[in-house]
Scaffold this active site. Structure first.
Site, PDB file in Angstrom:
ATOM      1  N   GLY A 219      15.674   6.432  -1.476  1.00 30.55           N
ATOM      2  CA  GLY A 219      15.434   6.833  -2.864  1.00 30.55           C
ATOM      3  C   GLY A 219      14.639   8.125  -2.921  1.00 30.55           C
ATOM      4  O   GLY A 219      15.093   9.122  -3.449  1.00 30.55           O
ATOM      5  N   GLY A 447      14.503   0.861   1.952  1.00 28.49           N
ATOM      6  CA  GLY A 447      14.426   1.149   3.378  1.00 28.49           C
ATOM      7  C   GLY A 447      12.979   1.207   3.822  1.00 28.49           C
ATOM      8  O   GLY A 447      12.664   1.538   4.956  1.00 28.49           O
ATOM      9  N   THR A 448      12.092   0.862   2.899  1.00 27.51           N
ATOM     10  CA  THR A 448      10.655   0.991   3.103  1.00 27.51           C
ATOM     11  C   THR A 448      10.046  -0.181   3.849  1.00 27.51           C
ATOM     12  O   THR A 448       8.958  -0.057   4.398  1.00 27.51           O
ATOM     13  CB  THR A 448       9.979   1.062   1.728  1.00 27.51           C
ATOM     14  N   ILE A 605      -3.008  -2.698   6.704  1.00 24.37           N
ATOM     15  CA  ILE A 605      -1.600  -2.449   6.999  1.00 24.37           C
ATOM     16  C   ILE A 605      -0.942  -3.802   7.226  1.00 24.37           C
ATOM     17  O   ILE A 605      -1.330  -4.547   8.124  1.00 24.37           O
ATOM     18  CB  ILE A 605      -1.454  -1.546   8.242  1.00 24.37           C
ATOM     19  N   ASN A 607       2.428  -4.635   7.896  1.00 19.98           N
ATOM     20  CA  ASN A 607       3.375  -4.674   9.018  1.00 19.98           C
ATOM     21  C   ASN A 607       3.244  -3.354   9.767  1.00 19.98           C
ATOM     22  O   ASN A 607       3.773  -2.331   9.322  1.00 19.98           O
ATOM     23  CB  ASN A 607       4.797  -4.879   8.492  1.00 19.98           C
ATOM     24  N   LYS A 609       4.567  -2.201  12.396  1.00 18.78           N
ATOM     25  CA  LYS A 609       5.805  -1.591  12.885  1.00 18.78           C
ATOM     26  C   LYS A 609       6.494  -0.787  11.775  1.00 18.78           C
ATOM     27  O   LYS A 609       6.841   0.388  11.948  1.00 18.78           O
ATOM     28  CB  LYS A 609       6.746  -2.674  13.410  1.00 18.78           C
ATOM     29  N   GLN A 614       7.292   4.227   8.388  1.00 24.83           N
ATOM     30  CA  GLN A 614       7.143   4.930   7.105  1.00 24.83           C
ATOM     31  C   GLN A 614       6.482   6.290   7.320  1.00 24.83           C
ATOM     32  O   GLN A 614       6.916   7.294   6.763  1.00 24.83           O
ATOM     33  CB  GLN A 614       6.269   4.117   6.144  1.00 24.83           C
ATOM     34  N   GLU A 680       4.050   7.704   0.648  1.00 23.35           N
ATOM     35  CA  GLU A 680       4.070   9.149   0.447  1.00 23.35           C
ATOM     36  C   GLU A 680       3.009   9.883   1.258  1.00 23.35           C
ATOM     37  O   GLU A 680       3.134  11.077   1.531  1.00 23.35           O
ATOM     38  CB  GLU A 680       3.920   9.436  -1.061  1.00 23.35           C
TER      39      GLU A 680
HETATM   40 MO1  MOS Z   1       8.540   8.233  -5.557  1.00 22.68          MO
HETATM   41  S1  MOS Z   1       8.570  10.280  -5.593  1.00 22.68           S
HETATM   42  O1  MOS Z   1       6.947   7.766  -5.825  1.00 22.68           O
HETATM   43  O2  MOS Z   1       9.645   7.694  -6.651  1.00 22.68           O
END
Ligand code: MOS
Length: 714
Positions: A219, A447-448, A605, A607, A609, A614, A680
């Site tokens: 995304g 996919g996070t 944290i 997970n 792995k 990420q 992020e």
């Molecule tokens: Mo994301 S840029 O926090 O949708």
């Protein structure tokens, strides 16, 4: 179970192709919609000839602004399109949706779309910054403390280009109606975002809109909003009484599904001779696509990063004839940190101070623009541990001092920070007679690793193996959980999973003492203990699966809600430090990133792995931002390299081993879980660290991304 390496619970179905993505949805009798898009960048549509398209084989309908599907105006801002498609004849950008052809097959729809001729009254599109300040306002202006300028001054401008999210999965929507109930399978960073948008534009009660988005192929912000294919597929399906599938082509994704804006930051700093900042001013300029409303607050990262008695940022918006600019991984911070982290490196060099030492001398022990304490901050430990593990002390003091064959070798570092928060989330946990549990909420996994976070936290709280927990995401009928954005999923949903998993234990105990078939029937609930998947009282212990079977009930469930965190007293952020080595070829100017270490302070944290993955993914995206990625616009306002062959993203050969370390400091204020965000954080500072390493290797300071070899020659 928290804080260990756990394989993704959805890994197997993804790598075997069994995970259902939106475009995979198979519905009998489905029809195919193809978007017709504008071939000019600005003007008015004066006519569209659709006769040949309508007569084309298999075509069921052709919708245009002259024959529109009725869509109501959007009400709430969602960082996406300002107006629903086909409702007016104004062209705001090249590639804007101006028609929708529905046919029995995708090929028939596409071919018919090609038969439509459109005439325009054209105007020259606006695509560039210089001299075109059309709309200026100071959105944020902070002046902290009195104006006391230092002896040393520094000023420079930094620019970044248009970029695109380039998620592997293109935007896809499949809509089907059953009387007045809509079911929509779609890409999304949050099923509720789609439901709300469709409710507004279709004029349908949200309870009659069922959104399913169980798997999302990336995304990065580009699937937060809803783009033209979503309302068109749903409205056409309603009009035709047939299911409709619409998938954007890659070029359409580039044109209409959001991009990272072009920015310029002019940073002026003053400091004392020993490197203490006395003022920072960052004048930010950002483009806004006229297809949307959103604009990036590119300078705001400067407000919260370094201590200084004076900090001021401004924001100027340049509207351009492009599709909507939108959020893209660390919107504001990814571009903002490139400028400030480069500037800090430049100022440190000017003063003869080591870049790590420069950052420690300006360490913000309080939130710089508010003076409030942090909920938790261990960034100094990130710098020190990173410097130690990376071998920073061996770094050459001079630029262009290290040569290895034909390669000039340099190292660089930068700070990473990203906001943390906790929203409200509700989660349902259900226990089943077969000894398994489900945990569900409207969250999204792009996919996070959010599926696995749900499974780990529920398993941990219930005291059962992860394999016995089935997480259910991406369904609008589940309790309302966090959408996937703003690095907010785990810190918001995680505590709610814990609350729900505790609440269901209470439900189980209530069942145990009230159900006549239960061996615990009639006992005092306070005498029953839940532990490791079983209830006990006196000498009797029974697993919940056996208890549910004995009681002959289908299960017990509970919905738990974790409230939004409201704390005006503290600042919340995740922190990190990046260290890298870059080699630049002495003859060709080719830059290669050859070594990487990121040290992160992001609270608990869940997970390790998936969390490492990420951060690694974000660093890879930052390498793209630094060295490769830029979308070009021609005079007609068309994104010219709108495909994955011409828009360069890092491939395996561009990426070195990326080492990631997490400090183990749960944030005591964000939640009982103590998790901040990591989605992020990893990209923030990456481009700055690379620019600094390139400078160290070559002596060349590049202030304009991407750092391509032409900028390093000569
Ligand atoms: Mo994301 S840029 O926090 O949708």
């Amino acid at each position: 179970m928290i804080g260990h390496d756990v394989d993704r619970v959805d890994g197997r179905i993804k790598v075997t192709g069994a995970a259902p993505y939106a475009a995979d949805t198979k519905i009998p009798g489905v029809t195919y919609g193809y978007l017709v898009t504008s071939t000019v960048g600005r003007g008015q549509i004066t006519g569209m000839d659709t006769a040949a398209a309508l007569a084309s084989p298999g075509v069921l309908a052709v919708y245009t602004p002259f024959n529109p599907l009725k869509l109501f105006a959007y009400v709430q801002e969602q960082n996406d399109e300002r107006l629903p498609p086909l409702q007016d004849k104004e062209i705001r950008f090249f590639g804007q949706a101006i028609g929708f052809v529905v046919a029995e097959t995708w090929e028939q729809a596409r071919d018919a779309a090609g038969l439509i001729t459109t005439t325009y009254q054209q105007q020259p599109p606006i695509t560039e910054f210089p001299g075109r300040t059309l709309q200026k306002f100071d959105e944020v202006e902070e002046v902290v403390g009195a104006q006391t300028l230092g002896d040393i001054t520094f000023t420079a401008s930094y620019t970044t280009p248009f970029q695109h999210h380039c998620a592997m999965e293109p935007h896809a929507t499949v809509a089907t109606w059953n009387n007045d109930h809509l079911t929509v399978y779609t890409v999304s960073q949050g099923a509720l975002l789609v439901q709300r948008r469709l409710s507004e534009t279709l004029g349908v009660d949200p309870v009659k809109i069922h959104v399913l988005s169980p798997h999302v192929g990336g995304g990065f912000g580009g699937k937060w909003g809803n783009w033209a294919q979503v309302p068109l597929a749903c409205a056409a399906s309603r009009a035709l009484g047939r299911p409709v599938k619409a998938v954007l082509t890659r070029e359409q994704v580039f044109a209409m599904a959001g991009h990272r804006p072009m920015t310029r930051q002019t940073i002026s700093m003053t400091c004392t001779a020993d490197g203490k900042l006395t003022s920072i001013v960052n004048d930010g300029v950002t483009s806004r696509g006229l297809g949307g409303n959103w604009s990036e607050s590119v300078a705001n990262w400067t407000l919260t990063t370094y201590a200084s008695p004076n900090i001021r940022v401004t924001k100027t918006i340049m509207p351009l004839n492009l599709g909507a600019a939108t959020v893209m991984r660390a919107p504001g911070e990814a571009n903002g940190s490139f400028a400030l982290e480069s500037a800090m490196d430049e100022l440190a060099e000017q003063l003869g101070i080591d870049p790590v030492e420069m950052r420690l001398r300006n360490y913000a022990t309080l939130v710089p623009n508010t003076g409030k304490p942090w909920s938790s901050k261990h960034l100094d430990e990130c710098y020190r541990r990173g410097a130690e593990e990376f071998g920073w002390s061996r770094r050459a003091k001079q630029v262009r001092a290290t040569v290895d064959g034909d390669w000039l070798v340099g190292t660089g570092m930068a700070t990473a920070t990203y906001g943390a928060s906790r929203g409200q989330a509700s989660i349902k946990v259900r226990l089943y007679p077969n000894g398994t549990a489900s945990v569900s909420g409207t969250a999204a996994d792009l996919g996070t690793g959010q599926y696995t976070v749900f499974a780990i936290l529920a398993a941990d709280e219930l005291g059962i193996p992860v394999a016995r927990v089935r997480p259910e995401l991406g369904d609008s009928t589940s309790p309302a959980a966090a959408n996937a954005g703003g690095s907010n999923s785990t810190c918001t949903n995680g505590p709610a999973v814990q609350v729900a998993a505790r609440s269901v234990q209470t439900e189980l105990i209530t069942l145990a003492v009230t159900n006549p078939r239960s061996p615990f029937h009639g006992k005092d609930p306070a005498s029953i203990v839940y532990r490791d998947g079983s209830v006990s009282s006196g000498g009797l212990t029974m697993s919940f699966g056996t208890l549910l079977t004995t009681c002959d009930v289908g299960g017990v469930e509970a919905i738990g809600t974790s409230p939004r965190l409201v704390d005006p007293e503290h600042g919340y952020r995740s922190f990190g430090a990046h260290f890298c080595e870059v080699r630049v070829h002495r003859l060709t100017g080719e830059p290669r990133v050859t070594r990487w270490l990121s040290v992160c302070d992001a609270g608990t944290i869940v997970n390790t792995k998936a969390a490492r993955s990420q951060i690694q993914g974000a660093v890879v995206m930052g390498i793209g931002q630094a060295l490769l990625e830029a979308t070009e616009v021609d005079a007609s306002a068309r994104f010219t390299n709108a495909n994955l062959a011409s828009y360069l993203v890092p491939v395996h050969a561009d990426v070195p081993r990326i080492d990631v370390r997490f400090l183990d400091h749960p944030d005591p204020l964000v939640s009982g879980l103590g998790a901040k965000g990591i989605g992020e954080l990893g990209i923030v500072g990456v481009a700055g660290a690379i620019a600094n390493a390139v400078h160290h290797a070559t002596g060349v300071r590049v202030r304009d991304l991407p750092i391509t070899l032409d900028k390093l020659l000569g």
